[in-house]
Write an enzyme that holds these catalytic residues in place. Structure first.
Site, PDB file in Angstrom:
ATOM      1  N   CYS A   1       0.835  -1.195   0.000  1.00  0.00           N
ATOM      2  CA  CYS A   1       0.000   0.000   0.000  1.00  0.00           C
ATOM      3  C   CYS A   1       0.875   1.253   0.000  1.00  0.00           C
ATOM      4  CB  CYS A   1      -0.941   0.011   1.207  1.00  0.00           C
ATOM      5  SG  CYS A   1      -0.143   0.398   2.757  1.00  0.00           S
TER       6      CYS A   1
ATOM      7  N   CYS B   1       2.743   2.090   3.252  1.00  0.00           N
ATOM      8  CA  CYS B   1       3.897   1.222   3.496  1.00  0.00           C
ATOM      9  C   CYS B   1       5.063   1.630   2.601  1.00  0.00           C
ATOM     10  CB  CYS B   1       3.532  -0.247   3.283  1.00  0.00           C
ATOM     11  SG  CYS B   1       2.662  -0.951   4.699  1.00  0.00           S
TER      12      CYS B   1
ATOM     13  N   CYS C   1      -2.727  -4.910   1.414  1.00  0.00           N
ATOM     14  CA  CYS C   1      -1.271  -4.775   1.460  1.00  0.00           C
ATOM     15  C   CYS C   1      -0.649  -5.970   2.178  1.00  0.00           C
ATOM     16  CB  CYS C   1      -0.941  -3.476   2.182  1.00  0.00           C
ATOM     17  SG  CYS C   1       0.797  -3.291   2.583  1.00  0.00           S
TER      18      CYS C   1
ATOM     19  N   CYS D   1       1.198  -4.469   5.848  1.00  0.00           N
ATOM     20  CA  CYS D   1       0.396  -3.998   6.984  1.00  0.00           C
ATOM     21  C   CYS D   1      -0.948  -4.715   7.073  1.00  0.00           C
ATOM     22  CB  CYS D   1       0.207  -2.491   6.906  1.00  0.00           C
ATOM     23  SG  CYS D   1      -0.807  -1.972   5.509  1.00  0.00           S
TER      24      CYS D   1
ATOM     25  N   ASP E   1      -7.705  -2.348  64.746  1.00  0.00           N
ATOM     26  CA  ASP E   1      -8.608  -3.494  64.841  1.00  0.00           C
ATOM     27  C   ASP E   1     -10.052  -2.999  64.783  1.00  0.00           C
ATOM     28  OD1 ASP E   1      -6.478  -5.191  65.091  1.00  0.00           O
ATOM     29  OD2 ASP E   1      -6.509  -5.163  67.289  1.00  0.00           O
TER      30      ASP E   1
END
Ligand code: ZN
Length: 521
Positions: free
Chosen positions: A21, A24, A101, A104, A336
């Site tokens: 793509c 990329c 792609c 990716c 306590d």
């Protein structure tokens, strides 16, 4: 403008030919301008094609002129290798059935579109957080690293020719490219700012079952990296895969995995968007006026023993104001069930988990304090304030060295004399040794603790009763100091007074830690 260089051309050609793509491609050209990734992926793709066409034109121009000798022979050969692929790219025809792609797996394609931005923004809105900034985190399928590596090997030569770009680390990461592409748009949609150290984190994640097996060959080439761990569903964590990829030789990798990676038939699936705000801490001091209220819920064998607890009374109004998912309560020591805490009270801090609202002004905090105080007459809170996580450690700091003062109602078997009471009043810095009390032995290890009773003062009540005020080192077991716990605390009040004695009531008068700071009314 993508600001691509002449040297990027072979990378672009190679990656487009492999079906990568546009984003990329930019990553592998080491384009570090965030805004470039924000353009639509169609526009980017067009721009890359235009850039390559320019080259083709230039080439035919060169061929007709005298430029032929300027191209080194190896470059020329590469161009010829790719010529068929180039034809299909420049004509804009789909090369395979899928346009996903191979690196990716679609993350930098459709998932950077306005539709996905809207989907994430809507998911955030639904949670109704109040925030001014956010930080986006992305979790990607582990096999993306394998595909990235494969692609890196595919274009390594070309990338290395660029002087700016020397190694795989210089390639822009999918995560970063994805954030650059959509983070700003999400913030715009929500009217928030992007902030690297924002306390509000939005997580998006992706899976891609189709290619999960991509990682599997690494388990045989690098078994050390994939040790099973308890909490992980798969040994192929991103971390382990990255580690294995660092170890594997290029030769070995290419033997097991195609370069460039094969195109998948489907894109990633987005996981649900999740939001998380970092904890907020609120501190104060509390009094406990009841002898029937435990500090924390009292549960024995799964059954609740008493109604309510200090921590629940304090936390309930805070949880609703901060709209938090839960809380952790901590305090400087604890009393306590049957012990009251008087005076200025005991410092405490409440960690509110995943709060949906965190900004409150002084008046609003004061109002929360009022709400807590009106909810019960068993406790009272003061100095309520928002503090940092770091500041809460002040509460536990030097806890052992701090002093605490107590008031106890004592019964003695023998008739009390003035001499006895004076003797106690004159006893200073008495060192005692306490074996872990029998009553807490089921939850604490057996040990002997040295503690100091700094001072005592006694007030006569009747022949067999007196009030004893004690100033002691923090962590002293007062009840055991009085009755001796079958000789487990030495010396004890019975030893000192040479009689049987017991403690009927105990109050904490002060916890001497000057934290949190006082808030003036
Ligand atoms: Zn991609």
């Amino acid at each position: 403008m993508l600001n691509l260089k002449e040297k990027d051309r072979p990378i672009i050609r190679k990656l487009l030919a492999a079906g990568c793509c546009a984003r990329c491609v930019l990553r592998f050209c080491c384009v570090g301008t965030c805004s470039s990734y924000r353009q639509s992926h169609e526009d980017l793709h067009k721009e890359l094609l235009t850039f390559i066409r320019e080259e083709n034109c230039q080439q035919s121009h060169d061929a007709s002129g005298q430029g032929e000798t300027e191209d080194p022979p190896n470059k020329r050969m590469k161009m010829e290798d790719n010529i068929s692929a180039d034809d299909s790219i420049t004509s804009g025809e789909p090369q395979t059935d899928s346009d996903v792609c191979p690196i990716c797996l679609g993350v930098l394609q459709e998932f950077c579109d306005p539709t996905f931005v809207k989907q994430v923004s809507d998911a955030i809105k639904k949670e109704q957080y109040l925030f001014e900034s956010l930080l986006l985190t992305v979790s990607l399928p582990a096999q993306l690293s394998v595909r990235e590596h494969s692609c890196w090997l595919h274009v390594k030569q070309e990338v290395r020719q660029k002087s700016m770009c020397l190694g795989k680390d210089d390639v822009i990461q999918v995560k970063d490219a994805f954030k650059w592409a959509i983070q700003g748009k999400i913030c715009q949609e929500l009217g928030a700012a992007v902030l690297a150290n924002s306390q509000f984190e939005v997580s998006v994640g992706f899976t891609h079952p189709e290619t999960e097996e991509d990682c599997h060959f690494l388990a045989t080439t690098c078994p050390d990296c994939f040790k099973p761990t308890k909490n992980k569903a798969s040994v192929f964590t991103r971390m382990a895969v990255v580690k294995a990829l660092e170890k594997i030789s290029d030769e070995n990798f290419t033997k097991h995995y195609p370069c460039p990676p094969k195109k998948p038939s489907s894109k990633c699936t987005a996981l649900d968007t999740t939001c998380l705000h970092t904890s907020i801490f609120i501190a104060g001091r509390y009094n406990k006026f009841s002898r029937e209220l435990p500090q924390t819920p009292w549960v024995i064998d799964g059954e609740r023993r008493m109604d309510g607890s200090v921590e629940e009374l304090i936390a309930a109004p805070l949880l609703s104001s901060f709209r938090a998912d839960g809380f952790n309560f901590s305090s400087s020591g604890r009393e306590d069930v049957d012990v009251r805490t008087l005076g200025t009270g005991r410092p405490f801090a409440v960690e509110l988990l995943n709060p949906h609202r965190v900004k409150f002004n002084r008046t609003e905090i004061k109002q929360m304090q009022e709400t807590i105080n009106q909810s019960s007459d068993k406790i009272r809170v003061r100095d309520l304030q928002i503090v940092t996580r770091e500041a809460t450690s002040r509460m536990k700091e030097g806890e052992e060295e701090k002093t605490k003062t107590y008031s106890a109602l004592i019964w003695t078997q023998k008739t009390i004399s003035n001499t006895d009471l004076e003797f106690l009043g004159n006893t200073k810095n008495l060192k005692i040794a306490q074996k872990t009390p029998l009553r807490v032995l089921h939850r604490r290890p057996l040990a002997v603790r040295q503690r100091v009773i700094h001072s005592m003062s006694a007030t006569y009540m009747d022949t067999h009763h007196f009030t004893l005020k004690l100033c002691t080192q923090a962590g002293t077991y007062i009840k055991e100091f009085v009755h001796g716990d079958f000789g487990r605390t030495k010396p004890n009040l019975c030893d000192l007074m040479k009689t049987d004695a017991d403690i009927l009531e105990l109050d904490v008068e002060s916890v001497d830690i000057d934290w949190p700071p006082q808030i003036p009314d």
